[in-house]
Design a protein around this motif. Structure first.
Motif, short mmCIF file in Angstrom:
data_model
loop_
_atom_site.label_atom_id
_atom_site.label_comp_id
_atom_site.label_asym_id
_atom_site.label_seq_id
_atom_site.Cartn_x
_atom_site.Cartn_y
_atom_site.Cartn_z
N ASN A 32 0.83 -1.21 0.00
CA ASN A 32 0.00 0.00 0.00
C ASN A 32 0.87 1.26 0.00
O ASN A 32 0.58 2.23 -0.71
N THR A 33 1.94 1.22 0.79
CA THR A 33 2.84 2.38 0.86
C THR A 33 3.51 2.62 -0.49
O THR A 33 3.59 3.76 -0.98
N LEU A 34 3.99 1.53 -1.11
CA LEU A 34 4.63 1.65 -2.42
C LEU A 34 3.66 2.21 -3.46
O LEU A 34 4.02 3.07 -4.27
N GLU A 35 2.43 1.73 -3.43
CA GLU A 35 1.43 2.19 -4.40
C GLU A 35 1.11 3.67 -4.21
O GLU A 35 1.05 4.44 -5.17
N ASN A 36 0.92 4.09 -2.97
CA ASN A 36 0.58 5.49 -2.70
C ASN A 36 1.74 6.43 -3.05
O ASN A 36 1.53 7.49 -3.66
N CYS A 57 8.15 -0.49 -15.78
CA CYS A 57 8.07 -0.60 -14.32
C CYS A 57 7.87 -2.05 -13.91
O CYS A 57 7.13 -2.80 -14.56
N HIS A 58 8.52 -2.45 -12.84
CA HIS A 58 8.43 -3.83 -12.35
C HIS A 58 8.30 -3.82 -10.83
O HIS A 58 8.68 -2.85 -10.17
N LEU A 59 7.79 -4.92 -10.29
CA LEU A 59 7.66 -5.08 -8.85
C LEU A 59 8.45 -6.29 -8.40
O LEU A 59 8.27 -7.39 -8.93
N LEU A 60 9.31 -6.09 -7.43
CA LEU A 60 10.09 -7.18 -6.86
C LEU A 60 9.94 -7.14 -5.34
O LEU A 60 10.25 -6.14 -4.71
N VAL A 61 9.45 -8.23 -4.77
CA VAL A 61 9.30 -8.34 -3.32
C VAL A 61 10.22 -9.45 -2.85
O VAL A 61 10.06 -10.61 -3.25
N ILE A 62 11.20 -9.11 -2.04
CA ILE A 62 12.18 -10.10 -1.61
C ILE A 62 11.51 -11.20 -0.80
O ILE A 62 10.75 -10.94 0.13
N ASN A 63 11.83 -12.46 -1.15
CA ASN A 63 11.28 -13.66 -0.50
C ASN A 63 9.79 -13.82 -0.69
O ASN A 63 9.15 -14.58 0.02
N ASN A 64 9.23 -13.11 -1.67
CA ASN A 64 7.80 -13.27 -1.94
C ASN A 64 7.52 -12.77 -3.35
O ASN A 64 7.74 -11.61 -3.66
N ALA A 65 7.02 -13.66 -4.21
CA ALA A 65 6.70 -13.27 -5.58
C ALA A 65 5.29 -13.68 -5.98
O ALA A 65 4.84 -13.39 -7.08
N ASP A 66 4.58 -14.35 -5.10
CA ASP A 66 3.26 -14.89 -5.43
C ASP A 66 2.15 -13.97 -4.94
O ASP A 66 2.14 -13.52 -3.79
N ASN A 67 1.21 -13.68 -5.84
CA ASN A 67 0.00 -12.94 -5.50
C ASN A 67 0.29 -11.57 -4.87
O ASN A 67 -0.42 -11.12 -3.96
N THR A 76 -1.29 -2.56 -13.70
CA THR A 76 -1.18 -3.33 -12.47
C THR A 76 0.07 -4.20 -12.56
O THR A 76 0.18 -5.05 -13.44
N LEU A 77 1.01 -3.95 -11.67
CA LEU A 77 2.26 -4.69 -11.70
C LEU A 77 2.19 -5.88 -10.77
O LEU A 77 1.93 -5.74 -9.58
N MET A 78 2.41 -7.07 -11.31
CA MET A 78 2.45 -8.28 -10.51
C MET A 78 3.89 -8.53 -10.05
O MET A 78 4.84 -8.20 -10.75
N GLY A 79 4.00 -9.11 -8.86
CA GLY A 79 5.33 -9.43 -8.35
C GLY A 79 6.06 -10.40 -9.26
O GLY A 79 5.46 -11.36 -9.75
#
Length: 297
Positions: A32-36, A57-67, A76-79
């Motif tokens: 939510n913070t990243l989106e805002n 633009c891309h989204l990378l979440v460390i240790n989490n890429a699902d959903n 809408t950027l998916m992990g």
């Protein structure tokens, strides 16, 4: 002034590339913070008559890429599991397997090309081509990806050995003997030399602030010759941080000869460190590993 409009995240800025990033113990709060904050960035671009490329633009979440997903403008950027950032392929586990594999693939392609013309060139020209097109593949940003796994390190060493054997045409020499003949070191040892150079730059106020902030200098009233310059964390395993530059950098500085540490200029240090071999380094890539037995001293 783009940095003054962002409150809850940070921005890694390089020329026209802006990467907002943040941390949070709760994933939804982070997203939510990243989106805002990204919306604020898009408004800043619009007000300043710039157009961001949302397709890049891309989204990378460390240790989490699902959903995981965030909305950036109309997209809408998916992990993702891996993203390319300024020439480095970063994966969501920070293992850099794909990036180093890609480097090895490029190196092997150049090696095959060199093999086709090796019979028509003398040793000196072959050596120049090897350093220019093969080992140079591993020169870019090694401090980011240098603490990869042993399997990848073995691939790099095999590539390096084949290249040296092609240059010197010595089938009976070992990899270590070929390195000695070439007056060089392994790619990993070269990366440790570059880490030592970065520590020298930090120690002498020559490194940028974001790099310097990775290390905490020790404060002491005593001017001891062999005192520790940086605090080291209590990391005990690879997973919890022993193979990172923030942990390994101070360790490398400790084993440097005093003569190197006291170099008067950066140029002098760079010249001297090329002949230094980090044989006392105890990182997992420097230790001897025997399958089904483990590491040995």
């Amino acid at each position: 002034d783009i940095f003054f409009f962002i409150q809850d995240i940070d921005i890694a800025n390089f020329a026209d590339d802006n990467t907002p990033y943040g941390t949070d113990k709760i994933l939804d709060n982070l997203l939510n913070t990243l989106e805002n904050e990204t919306k604020t960035l898009l408004d800043w671009f619009r007000i300043n008559e710039m157009k961001p490329n949302e397709d890049k633009c891309h989204l990378l979440v460390i240790n989490n890429a699902d959903n995981t997903s965030v909305k950036v403008g109309n997209e809408t950027l998916m992990g993702q599991k891996t993203v390319d950032l300024l020439g480095i392929k970063i994966d969501n586990e920070l293992k850099f397997t794909e990036h180093v594999t890609k480097l090895c693939k490029k190196g092997n392609q150049k090696l095959h090309a060199l093999a086709r013309i090796s019979n028509y060139l003398d040793q000196e020209k072959l050596k120049i081509l090897m350093k220019t097109f093969i080992t140079s593949q591993f020169n870019y940003c090694p401090l980011i990806w240098m603490f990869h796994n042993r399997t990848l390190n073995n691939k790099i060493n095999r590539l390096h050995e084949r290249a040296l054997r092609m240059v010197y045409k010595k089938e009976n020499l070992s990899f270590e003997e070929l390195l000695e003949l070439d007056n060089s070191v392994t790619i990993h040892h070269r990366n440790l030399q570059k880490l030592a150079t970065e520590m020298y730059k930090i120690k002498n106020g020559l490194s940028p602030k974001p790099v310097k902030e990775l290390f905490n200098e020790c404060n002491t009233n005593y001017n001891l010759r062999n005192k520790r310059c940086w605090e080291t964390s209590n990391a005990r395993t690879v997973i919890y941080g022993t193979e990172t530059i923030s942990f390994r950098g101070p360790k490398i500085w400790e084993i440097l000869p005093q003569e190197l540490k006291e170099s008067r200029t950066l140029e002098e240090f760079k010249y001297k460190v090329k002949s230094w071999k980090p044989n006392e380094c105890d990182c997992r890539l420097c230790k001897t590993f025997i399958p089904n037995l483990g590491f040995i001293d």
